[in-house]
Structures are given as structure tokens and as C-alpha cells.
Scaffold this motif. Structure first.
Motif, PDB file in Angstrom:
ATOM      1  N   ALA A  94       0.842  -1.206   0.000  1.00 35.94           N
ATOM      2  CA  ALA A  94       0.000   0.000   0.000  1.00 35.94           C
ATOM      3  C   ALA A  94       0.873   1.252   0.000  1.00 35.94           C
ATOM      4  CB  ALA A  94      -0.941   0.003   1.191  1.00 35.94           C
ATOM      5  N   ALA A  95       1.974   1.225   0.734  1.00 38.52           N
ATOM      6  CA  ALA A  95       2.893   2.369   0.746  1.00 38.52           C
ATOM      7  C   ALA A  95       3.521   2.557  -0.633  1.00 38.52           C
ATOM      8  CB  ALA A  95       3.971   2.160   1.802  1.00 38.52           C
ATOM      9  N   ALA A  96       3.918   1.451  -1.272  1.00 35.26           N
ATOM     10  CA  ALA A  96       4.499   1.541  -2.619  1.00 35.26           C
ATOM     11  C   ALA A  96       3.481   2.107  -3.599  1.00 35.26           C
ATOM     12  CB  ALA A  96       4.977   0.162  -3.079  1.00 35.26           C
ATOM     13  N   ARG A  97       2.235   1.631  -3.524  1.00 38.09           N
ATOM     14  CA  ARG A  97       1.160   2.136  -4.398  1.00 38.09           C
ATOM     15  C   ARG A  97       0.942   3.629  -4.155  1.00 38.09           C
ATOM     16  NH1 ARG A  97      -2.907  -1.320  -3.473  1.00 38.09           N
ATOM     17  NH2 ARG A  97      -2.811  -2.361  -5.480  1.00 38.09           N
ATOM     18  N   ARG A  98       0.837   4.039  -2.885  1.00 39.78           N
ATOM     19  CA  ARG A  98       0.611   5.444  -2.557  1.00 39.78           C
ATOM     20  C   ARG A  98       1.704   6.326  -3.145  1.00 39.78           C
ATOM     21  NH1 ARG A  98       3.278   8.154   0.642  1.00 39.78           N
ATOM     22  NH2 ARG A  98       3.961   6.418   1.926  1.00 39.78           N
ATOM     23  N   GLU A  99       2.942   5.918  -2.981  1.00 37.58           N
ATOM     24  CA  GLU A  99       4.059   6.706  -3.508  1.00 37.58           C
ATOM     25  C   GLU A  99       3.986   6.814  -5.030  1.00 37.58           C
ATOM     26  OE1 GLU A  99       6.536   8.540  -2.313  1.00 37.58           O
ATOM     27  OE2 GLU A  99       6.177   8.182  -0.195  1.00 37.58           O
ATOM     28  N   ALA A 100       3.676   5.712  -5.712  1.00 36.90           N
ATOM     29  CA  ALA A 100       3.598   5.738  -7.178  1.00 36.90           C
ATOM     30  C   ALA A 100       2.500   6.696  -7.646  1.00 36.90           C
ATOM     31  CB  ALA A 100       3.353   4.336  -7.725  1.00 36.90           C
ATOM     32  N   VAL A 101       1.355   6.655  -6.982  1.00 37.67           N
ATOM     33  CA  VAL A 101       0.244   7.534  -7.359  1.00 37.67           C
ATOM     34  C   VAL A 101       0.608   8.989  -7.069  1.00 37.67           C
ATOM     35  CG1 VAL A 101      -2.148   8.147  -6.802  1.00 37.67           C
ATOM     36  CG2 VAL A 101      -1.513   5.746  -7.145  1.00 37.67           C
ATOM     37  N   GLU A 102       1.189   9.259  -5.885  1.00 38.65           N
ATOM     38  CA  GLU A 102       1.568  10.633  -5.527  1.00 38.65           C
ATOM     39  C   GLU A 102       2.586  11.208  -6.511  1.00 38.65           C
ATOM     40  OE1 GLU A 102       3.118  10.740  -1.556  1.00 38.65           O
ATOM     41  OE2 GLU A 102       1.165  10.394  -0.636  1.00 38.65           O
ATOM     42  N   GLU A 103       3.569  10.413  -6.884  1.00 40.76           N
ATOM     43  CA  GLU A 103       4.672  10.922  -7.701  1.00 40.76           C
ATOM     44  C   GLU A 103       4.346  11.014  -9.184  1.00 40.76           C
ATOM     45  OE1 GLU A 103       8.308   9.470  -4.785  1.00 40.76           O
ATOM     46  OE2 GLU A 103       7.970   8.377  -6.653  1.00 40.76           O
ATOM     47  N   THR A 104       3.385  10.220  -9.660  1.00 43.84           N
ATOM     48  CA  THR A 104       3.156  10.159 -11.105  1.00 43.84           C
ATOM     49  C   THR A 104       1.748  10.521 -11.544  1.00 43.84           C
ATOM     50  OG1 THR A 104       2.458   7.843 -11.136  1.00 43.84           O
ATOM     51  CG2 THR A 104       4.844   8.277 -11.249  1.00 43.84           C
ATOM     52  N   GLY A 105       0.813  10.587 -10.614  1.00 41.92           N
ATOM     53  CA  GLY A 105      -0.559  10.887 -10.976  1.00 41.92           C
ATOM     54  C   GLY A 105      -1.320   9.724 -11.578  1.00 41.92           C
ATOM     55  N   LEU A 106      -0.731   8.539 -11.602  1.00 42.93           N
ATOM     56  CA  LEU A 106      -1.438   7.359 -12.122  1.00 42.93           C
ATOM     57  C   LEU A 106      -2.656   7.052 -11.274  1.00 42.93           C
ATOM     58  CD1 LEU A 106       1.255   4.748 -13.128  1.00 42.93           C
ATOM     59  CD2 LEU A 106      -0.477   5.746 -14.597  1.00 42.93           C
ATOM     60  N   GLY A 107      -3.642   6.443 -11.885  1.00 38.63           N
ATOM     61  CA  GLY A 107      -4.838   6.035 -11.154  1.00 38.63           C
ATOM     62  C   GLY A 107      -4.697   4.622 -10.636  1.00 38.63           C
ATOM     63  N   ALA A 108      -5.516   3.741 -11.140  1.00 42.71           N
ATOM     64  CA  ALA A 108      -5.580   2.373 -10.642  1.00 42.71           C
ATOM     65  C   ALA A 108      -4.294   1.595 -10.928  1.00 42.71           C
ATOM     66  CB  ALA A 108      -6.767   1.652 -11.278  1.00 42.71           C
ATOM     67  N   LEU A 109      -3.781   0.954  -9.884  1.00 46.46           N
ATOM     68  CA  LEU A 109      -2.621   0.076 -10.004  1.00 46.46           C
ATOM     69  C   LEU A 109      -2.989  -1.281  -9.418  1.00 46.46           C
ATOM     70  CD1 LEU A 109       0.317   2.383  -8.835  1.00 46.46           C
ATOM     71  CD2 LEU A 109      -0.329   1.777 -11.169  1.00 46.46           C
ATOM     72  N   GLU A 110      -2.792  -2.330 -10.206  1.00 50.11           N
ATOM     73  CA  GLU A 110      -3.077  -3.690  -9.755  1.00 50.11           C
ATOM     74  C   GLU A 110      -1.796  -4.323  -9.231  1.00 50.11           C
ATOM     75  OE1 GLU A 110      -4.299  -8.049 -11.600  1.00 50.11           O
ATOM     76  OE2 GLU A 110      -4.096  -6.331 -12.935  1.00 50.11           O
ATOM     77  N   LEU A 111      -1.826  -4.777  -7.971  1.00 49.82           N
ATOM     78  CA  LEU A 111      -0.701  -5.495  -7.386  1.00 49.82           C
ATOM     79  C   LEU A 111      -0.653  -6.885  -8.008  1.00 49.82           C
ATOM     80  CD1 LEU A 111       1.563  -5.559  -5.229  1.00 49.82           C
ATOM     81  CD2 LEU A 111      -0.170  -6.452  -3.636  1.00 49.82           C
ATOM     82  N   LEU A 112       0.463  -7.242  -8.653  1.00 53.12           N
ATOM     83  CA  LEU A 112       0.561  -8.521  -9.353  1.00 53.12           C
ATOM     84  C   LEU A 112       1.016  -9.665  -8.459  1.00 53.12           C
ATOM     85  CD1 LEU A 112       2.001  -7.406 -12.800  1.00 53.12           C
ATOM     86  CD2 LEU A 112      -0.382  -7.778 -12.118  1.00 53.12           C
ATOM     87  N   ASP A 113       1.637  -9.359  -7.342  1.00 46.51           N
ATOM     88  CA  ASP A 113       2.123 -10.392  -6.436  1.00 46.51           C
ATOM     89  C   ASP A 113       2.215  -9.765  -5.051  1.00 46.51           C
ATOM     90  OD1 ASP A 113       3.547 -12.363  -5.022  1.00 46.51           O
ATOM     91  OD2 ASP A 113       4.808 -12.841  -6.727  1.00 46.51           O
ATOM     92  N   PRO A 114       1.647 -10.395  -4.024  1.00 44.14           N
ATOM     93  CA  PRO A 114       1.722  -9.808  -2.689  1.00 44.14           C
ATOM     94  C   PRO A 114       3.125  -9.868  -2.073  1.00 44.14           C
ATOM     95  CG  PRO A 114       0.607 -11.916  -2.595  1.00 44.14           C
ATOM     96  CD  PRO A 114       0.840 -11.613  -4.047  1.00 44.14           C
ATOM     97  N   ALA A 115       3.996 -10.711  -2.617  1.00 40.42           N
ATOM     98  CA  ALA A 115       5.373 -10.787  -2.138  1.00 40.42           C
ATOM     99  C   ALA A 115       6.228  -9.783  -2.915  1.00 40.42           C
ATOM    100  CB  ALA A 115       5.929 -12.194  -2.339  1.00 40.42           C
ATOM    101  N   PRO A 116       7.251  -9.232  -2.275  1.00 41.71           N
ATOM    102  CA  PRO A 116       8.142  -8.318  -3.002  1.00 41.71           C
ATOM    103  C   PRO A 116       8.804  -9.022  -4.181  1.00 41.71           C
ATOM    104  CG  PRO A 116       8.608  -8.290  -0.644  1.00 41.71           C
ATOM    105  CD  PRO A 116       7.661  -9.427  -0.893  1.00 41.71           C
ATOM    106  N   ILE A 117       9.027  -8.265  -5.250  1.00 40.52           N
ATOM    107  CA  ILE A 117       9.760  -8.800  -6.395  1.00 40.52           C
ATOM    108  C   ILE A 117      11.255  -8.562  -6.235  1.00 40.52           C
ATOM    109  CG2 ILE A 117       9.489  -6.708  -7.799  1.00 40.52           C
ATOM    110  CD1 ILE A 117       9.327  -8.653 -10.245  1.00 40.52           C
TER     111      ILE A 117
END
Length: 181
Positions: A94-117
């Protein structure tokens, strides 16, 4: 841009759960992960903690399998979007998603794997303007797919955001791992 130096809601148990899932998939990475496994205090999530603290990043792919990179103002380099944990972050992804949205303005992001890549430890230089000593970021990276491709970079944090070839990422290990998805 929000700067925070207080406690976050993510727990050491949550971090260990994600590290265990990561090492199950990528056991050769135990040396890099060892400092994170040894964390025993929530202060390891606080941006003021030295010699290092946990951050979260998003490896975001579009439909053409290009990766989203931002040009970081302070470090003058291209990176995946990500950053420090904040109160209200329910999980590392959720923190990674929040940062991506804040920094880039992207909307919906689908998490592809719950484990870190990928998990990366990298040095951050001192920033006297913010009163920060040199330190390490223990960057826990998650893989997302973007529904759209329109970008609106957050000018306070980044110079630019672009869809780039996966080969522009900062890690050969990460590039190789992306081929398994």
C-alpha cells in the motif's frame, strides 16, 4: 510532498512476513535481506533512523511491458517511484502504491504479487537542507500493472515521469525477475 518522522502502522511482523515470502521465492537474496530480518523495532520504518530504514517502491508495468520511472529531483537520477512509509499505510505494498500515485498521478494500479519482487539496499547522501545524515534505504519493491498510461508528475518531488524499457531499471537481478512474470 509530506515529510514524516513519527511511527507508522506497519509492524515488524508484517515486514518479516513479506521478507519470508520473498526469500521463499528468491533464497539467493538472504545476504541483502539479513539487515531487515534483524530489525527489532518499529523505528526501522522511520525516515530519521540511521544508519538506515525501510522504504517501499513500485515497479509499475504498462500493457506494453514498459516500466514507469521517475527522475528524482534531489538525487538527479531515474528510479522507480517509491519512498518513505507514513501513518495510514496499511501495508508495504500500500505504501508503494501510494508513492507511485503521488509521484506520477497514475490512477488504478493492480498489485501482481503480494510478495516483493526485489529488495535493494542503496546509499542516500546526506541532505543538510532536511537535516538528514547519509543513510541507507532498505527498499522493498512490489510489482504492479497500470490500467492507464497518462502521467502527471508531482513537480515538488520529480522532474519527470516516463514509460521506459525494462532494461533501464537499476538492477540486473530485477530485470531478470521481471521475465518470470
Amino acid at each position: 510532498m509530506r515529510w514524516h518522522n513519527g511511527p507508522v502502522s506497519i509492524t515488524i511482523a508484517h515486514l518479516r512476513e513479506h521478507l519470508t515470502a520473498y526469500l521463499h521465492r528468491w533464497p539467493e537474496s538472504e545476504c541483502e535481506v539479513r539487515p531487515l530480518l534483524d530489525l527489532d523495532s518499529p523505528s526501522g520504518f522511520d525516515r530519521s533512523t540511521v544508519p538506515g530504514h525501510v522504504t517501499a517502491s513500485a515497479i509499475v508495468l504498462n500493457a506494453a511491458d514498459e516500466v514507469l520511472l521517475i527522475h528524482h529531483r534531489a538525487l538527479d537520477r531515474w528510479f522507480q517511484p517509491g519512498g518513505h512509509l507514513e501513518p495510514g499505510d496499511e501495508s508495504l505494498p500500500a505504501a508503494a502504491r501510494r508513492e507511485a500515485v503521488e509521484e506520477t498521478g497514475l490512477g488504478a494500479l493492480e498489485l501482481l504479487d503480494p510478495a516483493p519482487i526485489h529488495i535493494d539496499v542503496h546509499p542516500i547522501p546526506a541532505n543538510p537542507r532536511k537535516g538528514e545524515a547519509a543513510h541507507d534505504h532498505y527498499d522493498v519493491r512490489y510489482l504492479f500493472r497500470a490500467a492507464g498510461t497518462d502521467l502527471t508528475p508531482a513537480a515538488a518531488e520529480v522532474h519527470a515521469a516516463e514509460w521506459r524499457p525494462v532494461g533501464d531499471l537499476d538492477s540486473d537481478d530485477l530485470i531478470a525477475r521481471l521475465k518470470s512474470y
